[in-house]
Design a protein around this motif. Structure first.
Motif, short mmCIF file in Angstrom:
data_model
loop_
_atom_site.label_atom_id
_atom_site.label_comp_id
_atom_site.label_asym_id
_atom_site.label_seq_id
_atom_site.Cartn_x
_atom_site.Cartn_y
_atom_site.Cartn_z
N GLN A 17 -85.17 45.67 89.78
CA GLN A 17 -84.47 45.95 91.03
C GLN A 17 -83.77 47.29 90.92
O GLN A 17 -83.26 47.67 89.86
N SER A 18 -83.74 48.02 92.02
CA SER A 18 -83.26 49.40 91.99
C SER A 18 -81.83 49.52 91.43
O SER A 18 -81.52 50.46 90.71
N TYR A 19 -80.98 48.52 91.74
CA TYR A 19 -79.60 48.60 91.26
C TYR A 19 -79.48 48.46 89.75
O TYR A 19 -78.45 48.78 89.17
N THR A 21 -81.83 49.88 87.64
CA THR A 21 -82.69 50.89 87.03
C THR A 21 -81.94 51.83 86.08
O THR A 21 -82.37 52.04 84.94
N LYS A 37 -90.05 56.50 85.73
CA LYS A 37 -89.60 55.70 86.88
C LYS A 37 -90.49 55.98 88.08
O LYS A 37 -90.72 57.13 88.42
N SER A 39 -90.76 54.90 92.18
CA SER A 39 -90.16 54.14 93.29
C SER A 39 -91.24 53.30 93.95
O SER A 39 -92.27 53.83 94.37
N GLY A 48 -87.20 48.19 98.51
CA GLY A 48 -87.43 49.10 97.39
C GLY A 48 -87.10 48.46 96.06
O GLY A 48 -86.11 47.73 95.94
N ASN A 49 -87.96 48.69 95.07
CA ASN A 49 -87.63 48.35 93.69
C ASN A 49 -88.16 49.49 92.82
O ASN A 49 -88.61 50.51 93.35
N THR A 50 -88.05 49.36 91.52
CA THR A 50 -88.47 50.45 90.64
C THR A 50 -89.47 49.92 89.62
O THR A 50 -89.25 48.86 89.05
#
Ligand code: 2BA
Length: 117
Positions: A17-19, A21, A37, A39, A48-50
């Protein structure tokens, strides 16, 4: 110890999850692991995730998985059900659906050959 190019034989593909990353990338880097990384967007939630690409040697896979486990967290997300086409007012009666997302979804694949030109 730095990993030599010719010993890279595993690719870890980790969707986080992006938070989470930055914490993951920082911890990987501190431990001497390179990562890339990208996106990305989850096909289900369309959020959005990473995706992290981590090339490494087999002996480091467990260490990297431990970092991923330690630095990512599961979170609850809510999905609004699609309004009914037949009954356009139906969506007013539908409650958001609770979904557990994350910490990391991980694929580990063998690398046939690694090169850097
Ligand atoms: P999303 O596809 O946006 O999925 C977000 C969350 O929605 C999933 O969390 C799961 O809890 C739920 N979900 C997904 N598909 C579902 C379905 N058909 N029915 C009910 N619930 C569903 P996670 O399992 O933690 O996955 C997080 C993200 O990891 C996914 O985002 C996707 O980007 C990736 N992912 C998960 N499994 C994958 C797979 N087999 N192949 C490729 N990417 C995957």
């Amino acid at each position: 110890m730095p990993i030599l190019s010719d010993t890279i034989d595993k690719l870890i593909i980790a969707i986080v999850q992006s938070y989470d990353t930055d914490k993951v990338v920082e911890a990987l880097s501190k431990a001497g692991h390179s990562s890339t990384k990208i996106s990305t967007t989850g096909g289900f939630l369309r959020e959005g995730n990473t995706t992290l690409l981590i090339g490494t040697e087999a002996s480091y896979v467990d260490e990297i998985l431990a970092i991923l486990k330690q630095k990512t967290h599961s979170r609850t997300s809510y999905l609004n059900p699609m309004p009914s086409i037949i009954e356009p007012t139906m969506h007013l009666m539908l409650n958001p659906v609770e979904i557990l997302v994350g910490g990391a979804t991980v694929f580990i694949v063998d690398i046939d050959r690694f090169a850097r030109y």
